[in-house]
Enzyme design. Sequence first.
Site, PDB file in Angstrom:
ATOM      1  N   LYS A 194      39.837  35.968  44.326  1.00 30.39           N
ATOM      2  CA  LYS A 194      39.091  35.831  45.571  1.00 30.39           C
ATOM      3  C   LYS A 194      39.068  34.366  46.058  1.00 30.39           C
ATOM      4  O   LYS A 194      39.394  33.455  45.311  1.00 30.39           O
ATOM      5  CB  LYS A 194      37.679  36.396  45.385  1.00 30.39           C
ATOM      6  CG  LYS A 194      37.684  37.901  45.022  1.00 30.39           C
ATOM      7  CD  LYS A 194      38.041  38.785  46.201  1.00 30.39           C
ATOM      8  CE  LYS A 194      38.509  40.188  45.891  1.00 30.39           C
ATOM      9  NZ  LYS A 194      37.657  41.088  45.185  1.00 30.39           N
TER      10      LYS A 194
HETATM   11  C1  LIG Z   1      37.301  42.571  44.702  1.00 29.53           C
HETATM   12  C2  LIG Z   1      36.528  43.565  45.478  1.00 29.53           C
HETATM   13  C3  LIG Z   1      35.348  44.140  44.989  1.00 29.53           C
HETATM   14  C4  LIG Z   1      34.893  43.970  43.577  1.00 29.53           C
HETATM   15  O1  LIG Z   1      34.648  42.667  43.220  1.00 29.53           O
HETATM   16  P1  LIG Z   1      34.315  42.334  41.692  1.00 29.53           P
HETATM   17  O2  LIG Z   1      33.742  40.959  41.740  1.00 29.53           O
HETATM   18  O3  LIG Z   1      35.617  42.395  40.945  1.00 29.53           O
HETATM   19  O4  LIG Z   1      33.355  43.346  41.215  1.00 29.53           O
HETATM   20  C5  LIG Z   1      34.618  44.957  45.824  1.00 29.53           C
HETATM   21  N1  LIG Z   1      35.023  45.226  47.072  1.00 29.53           N
HETATM   22  C6  LIG Z   1      36.163  44.718  47.569  1.00 29.53           C
HETATM   23  C7  LIG Z   1      36.550  45.041  48.980  1.00 29.53           C
HETATM   24  C8  LIG Z   1      36.955  43.882  46.788  1.00 29.53           C
HETATM   25  O5  LIG Z   1      38.122  43.413  47.258  1.00 29.53           O
END
Ligand SMILES: *Cc1c(COP(=O)(O)O)cnc(C)c1O
Length: 416
Positions: A194
């Site tokens: 991210k």
């Molecule tokens: C990455 C992601 C998540 C989950 O994030 P985590 O921190 O791995 O739990 C949820 N929603 C979307 C749209 C994502 O891309």
Amino acid sequence: MSVGASMLNREFIPFNRPEIGMDELNEVAEVLRSGWLTTGERTKRFEVELCGYTGARFGQAVNSCTAGLHLALAALNIGPGDEVITTPLTFCATVNVILHQGATPVLADIGDDFNISPAAIRERITPRTRAIIPVHFAGLPCRMTEIWEIARERGLAVVEDAAHAIGTHYRGHHIGDAAVSRSDAVAYSFYATKNLTTGEGGMVTTNREDLYERMRRMTLHGISRDAWNRYAENGSWYYEVVEPGFKYNLSDLQSAIGLVQLKKIEAMTARRAELAGLYDRLLGGRDDLMTPPDEEFGRHCWHLYVLRINPAALSISRDEFIKELHSRGIGTSVHFIPIPLHPFFKAWAGLEENQCPRAMSLYRQIISLPLYPGMSEEQVRRVAREVIDIADQSRCRESINVPELEEHRRAMASAT
Ligand SMILES: *Cc1c(COP(=O)(O)O)cnc(C)c1O
């Protein structure tokens, strides 16, 4: 298909690479030396500084965005018999957390911006609907004014899945900013890929004190802070569990990384926007490719650069396109496999394929190209060259007429 000279002498360009430097390394080492590894002073500071950045009143650090979304639904007492509306174009976590609460997920199709369509939300509302989870897909803000209006009319909660959206602005404000936001909670992801990463991690922000207190308690086993404070003053070891909470806390090791990343987030976002603009210039103006949507009313944080191919103009499929890019040393991904295509979700009422034809058809056309602050312009140019070369080599002879794409182009042109 011939790969030509482009194959020679080229390093692989990965789909993603986190932006980690000496400062992150030093801060983590500092935590390790300090003797305090779990949730502590650094996590508190990370919460305060992230709220300072976005303008939210309260921040609860958690070990994932999934945990943050789940906490928000749990704290809002969403449960069996309740319906929660979300988008088909999301990661499975958005739907899983609804199911964890025993509630029923319901899909509302996407619009031209690839985000959940407010009109589709209206069509899916029933007397059982309790909440909406919009996802700011790729980092482009959803049409929040319309979503808040629906929520107000129908008395629904709004929990934003902001996994892609740290740095995203909506109408001049960060997502979740208390000055304008009418959402109940906003959940960020600091997963490895991210825009801001702590390896694994997340934050859920809210402007509601009651919700914050509940989420805070549920983050750590349902241990009452009141009891903790009451007794801790005298150095007591005593605490009280007042409800069955979760184990969702973020450690200081992770928060130390987050604090450094937060200092760099504006620069990293600016770099992403620069590179996305370069992709746009290099890939725009073709009838067999389409650059991703953007909106006047917000600031895209460019978590993803989602290229759309026009299958009617090309003799190869999206999957073959990806394979070809890989053989030329370019890593890509697809965001996302729509929710109804997963075997477990398939059978669920509310998650039917026929409720989201736009997401289903878009899915066969999308490729997420490499985009991260550490990419060089030369790397972006190389990716674009390979994309164009593949498209040129696999063009259909017949003339092209895909009404849906034409409609999309007109919509995009009139929006700007
Ligand atoms: C990455 C992601 C998540 C989950 O994030 P985590 O921190 O791995 O739990 C949820 N929603 C979307 C749209 C994502 O891309």
